[in-house]
Design a protein around this motif. Sequence first.
Motif, PDB file in Angstrom:
ATOM      1  N   LYS A   1      42.246  53.745  51.359  1.00 43.13           N
ATOM      2  CA  LYS A   1      41.908  55.069  51.696  1.00 43.13           C
ATOM      3  C   LYS A   1      40.784  55.659  50.481  1.00 43.13           C
ATOM      4  O   LYS A   1      40.250  56.605  50.510  1.00 43.13           O
ATOM      5  CB  LYS A   1      42.995  56.296  51.885  1.00 43.13           C
ATOM      6  CG  LYS A   1      43.519  55.934  53.189  1.00 43.13           C
ATOM      7  CD  LYS A   1      44.800  57.129  53.073  1.00 43.13           C
ATOM      8  CE  LYS A   1      45.484  56.923  54.477  1.00 43.13           C
ATOM      9  NZ  LYS A   1      46.364  58.016  54.378  1.00 43.13           N
ATOM     10  N   GLY A   2      40.820  54.707  49.553  1.00 43.20           N
ATOM     11  CA  GLY A   2      39.772  54.865  48.376  1.00 43.20           C
ATOM     12  C   GLY A   2      40.663  55.738  47.368  1.00 43.20           C
ATOM     13  O   GLY A   2      39.711  55.995  46.394  1.00 43.20           O
ATOM     14  N   LYS A   3      41.730  55.770  47.370  1.00 45.45           N
ATOM     15  CA  LYS A   3      42.539  56.383  46.276  1.00 45.45           C
ATOM     16  C   LYS A   3      43.322  55.527  45.251  1.00 45.45           C
ATOM     17  O   LYS A   3      43.514  54.514  45.749  1.00 45.45           O
ATOM     18  CB  LYS A   3      43.522  57.410  46.937  1.00 45.45           C
ATOM     19  CG  LYS A   3      42.935  58.317  47.901  1.00 45.45           C
ATOM     20  CD  LYS A   3      43.794  59.670  47.883  1.00 45.45           C
ATOM     21  CE  LYS A   3      43.210  60.541  48.823  1.00 45.45           C
ATOM     22  NZ  LYS A   3      42.955  61.891  48.247  1.00 45.45           N
ATOM     23  N   VAL A   4      43.620  55.859  44.177  1.00 44.60           N
ATOM     24  CA  VAL A   4      44.295  55.072  43.105  1.00 44.60           C
ATOM     25  C   VAL A   4      45.713  54.721  43.426  1.00 44.60           C
ATOM     26  O   VAL A   4      46.181  55.711  44.101  1.00 44.60           O
ATOM     27  CB  VAL A   4      44.363  55.708  41.741  1.00 44.60           C
ATOM     28  CG1 VAL A   4      44.938  54.691  40.653  1.00 44.60           C
ATOM     29  CG2 VAL A   4      42.844  55.820  41.148  1.00 44.60           C
ATOM     30  N   ASP A   5      45.927  53.581  43.646  1.00 40.73           N
ATOM     31  CA  ASP A   5      47.258  52.984  43.950  1.00 40.73           C
ATOM     32  C   ASP A   5      47.969  52.867  42.677  1.00 40.73           C
ATOM     33  O   ASP A   5      47.808  51.930  41.927  1.00 40.73           O
ATOM     34  CB  ASP A   5      47.302  51.694  44.737  1.00 40.73           C
ATOM     35  CG  ASP A   5      48.538  51.020  45.228  1.00 40.73           C
ATOM     36  OD1 ASP A   5      49.446  51.410  44.536  1.00 40.73           O
ATOM     37  OD2 ASP A   5      48.538  50.458  46.189  1.00 40.73           O
ATOM     38  N   PRO A   6      49.101  53.411  42.320  1.00 41.39           N
ATOM     39  CA  PRO A   6      49.793  53.183  41.017  1.00 41.39           C
ATOM     40  C   PRO A   6      50.221  51.966  41.033  1.00 41.39           C
ATOM     41  O   PRO A   6      50.414  51.533  39.840  1.00 41.39           O
ATOM     42  CB  PRO A   6      50.887  54.429  41.134  1.00 41.39           C
ATOM     43  CG  PRO A   6      50.170  55.598  42.240  1.00 41.39           C
ATOM     44  CD  PRO A   6      49.662  54.719  43.016  1.00 41.39           C
ATOM     45  N   VAL A   7      50.668  51.379  42.014  1.00 42.73           N
ATOM     46  CA  VAL A   7      51.141  49.846  41.884  1.00 42.73           C
ATOM     47  C   VAL A   7      50.122  49.142  41.176  1.00 42.73           C
ATOM     48  O   VAL A   7      50.317  48.232  40.330  1.00 42.73           O
ATOM     49  CB  VAL A   7      51.946  49.369  42.893  1.00 42.73           C
ATOM     50  CG1 VAL A   7      52.368  47.880  43.212  1.00 42.73           C
ATOM     51  CG2 VAL A   7      53.207  50.244  43.423  1.00 42.73           C
ATOM     52  N   LYS A   8      49.058  49.056  41.983  1.00 41.75           N
ATOM     53  CA  LYS A   8      47.789  48.155  41.559  1.00 41.75           C
ATOM     54  C   LYS A   8      47.145  48.782  40.211  1.00 41.75           C
ATOM     55  O   LYS A   8      46.787  47.741  39.572  1.00 41.75           O
ATOM     56  CB  LYS A   8      46.502  48.365  42.757  1.00 41.75           C
ATOM     57  CG  LYS A   8      47.131  47.867  44.045  1.00 41.75           C
ATOM     58  CD  LYS A   8      45.764  48.088  44.892  1.00 41.75           C
ATOM     59  CE  LYS A   8      46.140  47.210  46.406  1.00 41.75           C
ATOM     60  NZ  LYS A   8      45.218  47.532  47.355  1.00 41.75           N
TER      61      LYS A   8
ATOM     62  N   LEU B   1      36.159  57.201  37.103  1.00 46.80           N
ATOM     63  CA  LEU B   1      35.411  55.619  37.490  1.00 46.80           C
ATOM     64  C   LEU B   1      36.853  55.091  37.577  1.00 46.80           C
ATOM     65  O   LEU B   1      38.026  55.111  36.849  1.00 46.80           O
ATOM     66  CB  LEU B   1      34.729  55.313  36.546  1.00 46.80           C
ATOM     67  CG  LEU B   1      33.489  55.877  36.118  1.00 46.80           C
ATOM     68  CD1 LEU B   1      32.674  55.185  34.889  1.00 46.80           C
ATOM     69  CD2 LEU B   1      32.495  55.981  37.348  1.00 46.80           C
ATOM     70  N   ALA B   2      37.243  54.194  38.847  1.00 44.78           N
ATOM     71  CA  ALA B   2      38.261  53.301  39.038  1.00 44.78           C
ATOM     72  C   ALA B   2      37.689  52.065  39.575  1.00 44.78           C
ATOM     73  O   ALA B   2      36.610  52.048  40.448  1.00 44.78           O
ATOM     74  CB  ALA B   2      39.222  54.132  39.999  1.00 44.78           C
ATOM     75  N   GLU B   3      38.160  50.957  39.002  1.00 42.65           N
ATOM     76  CA  GLU B   3      37.922  49.683  39.647  1.00 42.65           C
ATOM     77  C   GLU B   3      38.393  49.633  41.129  1.00 42.65           C
ATOM     78  O   GLU B   3      39.518  50.103  41.507  1.00 42.65           O
ATOM     79  CB  GLU B   3      38.695  48.391  38.941  1.00 42.65           C
ATOM     80  CG  GLU B   3      38.169  48.286  37.411  1.00 42.65           C
ATOM     81  CD  GLU B   3      36.714  47.851  37.398  1.00 42.65           C
ATOM     82  OE1 GLU B   3      36.500  46.795  38.249  1.00 42.65           O
ATOM     83  OE2 GLU B   3      36.330  47.849  36.377  1.00 42.65           O
ATOM     84  N   GLU B   4      37.582  48.931  41.876  1.00 41.12           N
ATOM     85  CA  GLU B   4      37.912  48.850  43.244  1.00 41.12           C
ATOM     86  C   GLU B   4      39.390  48.260  43.561  1.00 41.12           C
ATOM     87  O   GLU B   4      40.030  48.593  44.490  1.00 41.12           O
ATOM     88  CB  GLU B   4      37.049  48.210  44.070  1.00 41.12           C
ATOM     89  CG  GLU B   4      35.626  48.913  44.314  1.00 41.12           C
ATOM     90  CD  GLU B   4      34.439  48.310  45.288  1.00 41.12           C
ATOM     91  OE1 GLU B   4      34.812  47.334  45.804  1.00 41.12           O
ATOM     92  OE2 GLU B   4      33.314  48.847  45.004  1.00 41.12           O
ATOM     93  N   SER B   5      39.737  47.247  42.669  1.00 45.63           N
ATOM     94  CA  SER B   5      40.940  46.490  42.703  1.00 45.63           C
ATOM     95  C   SER B   5      42.342  47.326  42.713  1.00 45.63           C
ATOM     96  O   SER B   5      43.157  46.662  42.978  1.00 45.63           O
ATOM     97  CB  SER B   5      41.070  45.466  41.844  1.00 45.63           C
ATOM     98  OG  SER B   5      40.943  46.197  40.157  1.00 45.63           O
TER      99      SER B   5
END
Length: 190
Positions: A150-157, A141-145
């Motif tokens: 592309k719907g992938k986790v952004d390490p910076v975010k 599960l990942a927060e949309e933020s």
Amino acid sequence: MKKDLGVNPYLFPMPTLMIATYNEDDTVDDMMMAWGGICAGNMVALNLEKEHKTCANLLKRKAFTISVPDVAHIEEADFLGIASANKMPDKFARSGLHAEKSEKVDAPIVTEFPLTLECKVVSMEEMGDDYHVVGEIVSVLAEESVLNEKGKVDPVKLNAFVFDQFQNGYYAIGEKVGQAWKSGAGLMKE
């Protein structure tokens, strides 16, 4: 010249992982740990000292969640690593964090942490004073933020931090310095 540092668990970086389980009275237990990670495409491995309350919970409930804490919650995450649920049963409540029940496993999801893996215990092997726990990831599960376009986790975010075993420090993750399977491709040419 390299200096011999002896036998030490010196790998860098070490992840900071939050392991959440339910206690026998259905209250939440959450602990920070660094001795764990991915061991197969759908599996995680954790090394936990037997005396942790988390181990008793894992043996009973056979489920846990792993969350990646963000820098915004470093104080709470560190507290959950310092405090022992065996000595401070209300440590999760004291942290000020919140949890909800997972729909997939018998474990809590800490709502403030942006990335959570829901896991079932596959095995718990005793190794001296530790348990080597292998868990199957049943959902992520990942927060949309924290997702990119592309719907992938952004390490910076995600704004996660890692543990430094050399000096017991935490370091934020952020700057991208290369691309896996591309940065070294130029050396593949004959």
